[in-house]
Design an enzyme around this catalytic site. Structure first.
Site, PDB file in Angstrom:
ATOM      1  N   THR A   1       0.860  -1.187   0.000  1.00 35.96           N
ATOM      2  CA  THR A   1       0.000   0.000   0.000  1.00 35.96           C
ATOM      3  C   THR A   1       0.894   1.233   0.000  1.00 35.96           C
ATOM      4  O   THR A   1       2.039   1.168   0.424  1.00 35.96           O
ATOM      5  CB  THR A   1      -0.886   0.030   1.271  1.00 35.96           C
ATOM      6  OG1 THR A   1      -1.554  -1.215   1.429  1.00 35.96           O
ATOM      7  CG2 THR A   1      -1.915   1.144   1.220  1.00 35.96           C
TER       8      THR A   1
ATOM      9  N   VAL B   1     -11.884  -6.400  -1.535  1.00 37.92           N
ATOM     10  CA  VAL B   1     -11.647  -5.015  -1.143  1.00 37.92           C
ATOM     11  C   VAL B   1     -11.032  -5.028   0.247  1.00 37.92           C
ATOM     12  O   VAL B   1     -11.560  -5.678   1.158  1.00 37.92           O
ATOM     13  CB  VAL B   1     -12.952  -4.194  -1.149  1.00 37.92           C
ATOM     14  CG1 VAL B   1     -12.697  -2.789  -0.609  1.00 37.92           C
ATOM     15  CG2 VAL B   1     -13.539  -4.138  -2.557  1.00 37.92           C
TER      16      VAL B   1
ATOM     17  N   GLY C   1      -5.080  -5.997   5.206  1.00 32.81           N
ATOM     18  CA  GLY C   1      -6.291  -5.197   5.287  1.00 32.81           C
ATOM     19  C   GLY C   1      -7.437  -5.819   6.029  1.00 32.81           C
ATOM     20  O   GLY C   1      -8.193  -5.130   6.723  1.00 32.81           O
TER      21      GLY C   1
END
Length: 291
Positions: free
Chosen positions: A158, A187, A211
């Site tokens: 990221t 996602v 995530g």
């Protein structure tokens, strides 16, 4: 002219390989910190700065975001991004977006050109096309994956930036190609406001790491809440949030900057590529201690 101290932190992702040199990435992030410093000292808004810096991280191909993203298991490139203005709490995000150079530009278009906070998949693509954002003509030749799966359940990457401008405004931006070899449609925390990205009048936050665990920990929102209600420093609050991420089984890092210019860049992974513009004007960059 600067009327008060400015500050900024940017990251190129948590998790580093012990035998790999990151000199290229560190030099690149240091140059971006210098650029952000100049922008902020010239009076640019925090929102414009974080968008500009994340865009440069996206197009560099050095990180698992933008050009450096890896394909999912269907060999398609689905990217996520979010941006948030702390002064107004306006926010925009895109998820599972395909076919465009800069997800962070698309996220800002969502914030400013629609009544929504997030658009996903085909809807994000259509908005980007309508707004005239630069498209990827040939994904196979454009994308140059910056990382390969390393055997971990969640190999990740990221980029992000948080900034405090000369008017005391805060903003945050985050962009990612997501976990490597991810399931189509996956996602992560990056585009979820309060999970991977947050900004208000007290603090701006961008997260990096696994995530799924940052979502379950409501990591960015937890940092903001602890600062607001417990009056912790950004570093104290970010370290507590990372402990919760670790308790759930994840790792990563968090960058943050407070309204007083105090910064945070803790991580509980093997490292985090990061650069800091401190409120006293110093710039530090590396994968270890940035104090």
């Amino acid at each position: 002219m600067t009327t008060r101290p400015v500050a900024m932190v940017l990251h190129g992702g948590a998790g580093v390989l012990a035998k790999k040199s990151y000199d290229r990435e560190i030099d690149h992030m240091r140059s971006l910190a210098e650029r952000g410093k100049a922008m902020l000292n010239e009076g640019a808004t925090a929102l414009d700065v974080v968008e500009a810096i994340v865009y440069e991280l996206e197009i560099s191909g050095h990180y698992v975001a933008g050009k450096g993203s890896s394909p999912n298991t269907d060999n398609r490139y689905e990217l996520d991004a979010a941006i948030m203005d702390g002064d107004t709490r306006n926010a925009g995000a895109v998820a599972a977006m395909e076919g465009f150079i800069s997800p962070i530009h698309a996220a800002r278009k969502v914030m400013e050109s629609t009544p929504h906070v997030m658009l996903a998949g085909w809807g994000a693509n259509r908005l980007a096309e309508r707004e005239g954002l630069e498209a990827v003509d040939d994904p196979d030749s454009y994308y140059t994956p910056a990382a390969v799966p390393d055997g971990r359940a969640y190999a990740t990457g990221t980029v992000g930036c948080v900034a405090l401008d000369c008017e005391g405004r805060l903003a945050a931006a985050t962009s990612t190609g997501g976990t490597l070899k991810k399931t189509p449609g996956r996602v992560g925390d990056c585009p979820l406001i309060g999970a991977g990205t947050w900004a208000d009048q007290d603090v701006a936050i961008s997260c990096t790491g696994q995530g799924e665990f940052f979502i379950r920990a409501l990591a960015a929102g937890t940092v903001a809440a602890r600062i607001r209600y417990l009056h912790e420093s950004p570093d104290e609050a970010a370290r507590w949030a990372l402990k919760d991420v670790k308790r759930l089984g994840g790792d990563g890092g968090i960058i943050a900057v407070g309204r007083d210019g105090r910064i945070a860049a803790p991580y509980n992974s093997q490292g985090m590529k990061c650069a800091v513009l401190h409120a006293d004007g110093r710039i530090t960059a590396g994968v270890q201690d940035l104090s």
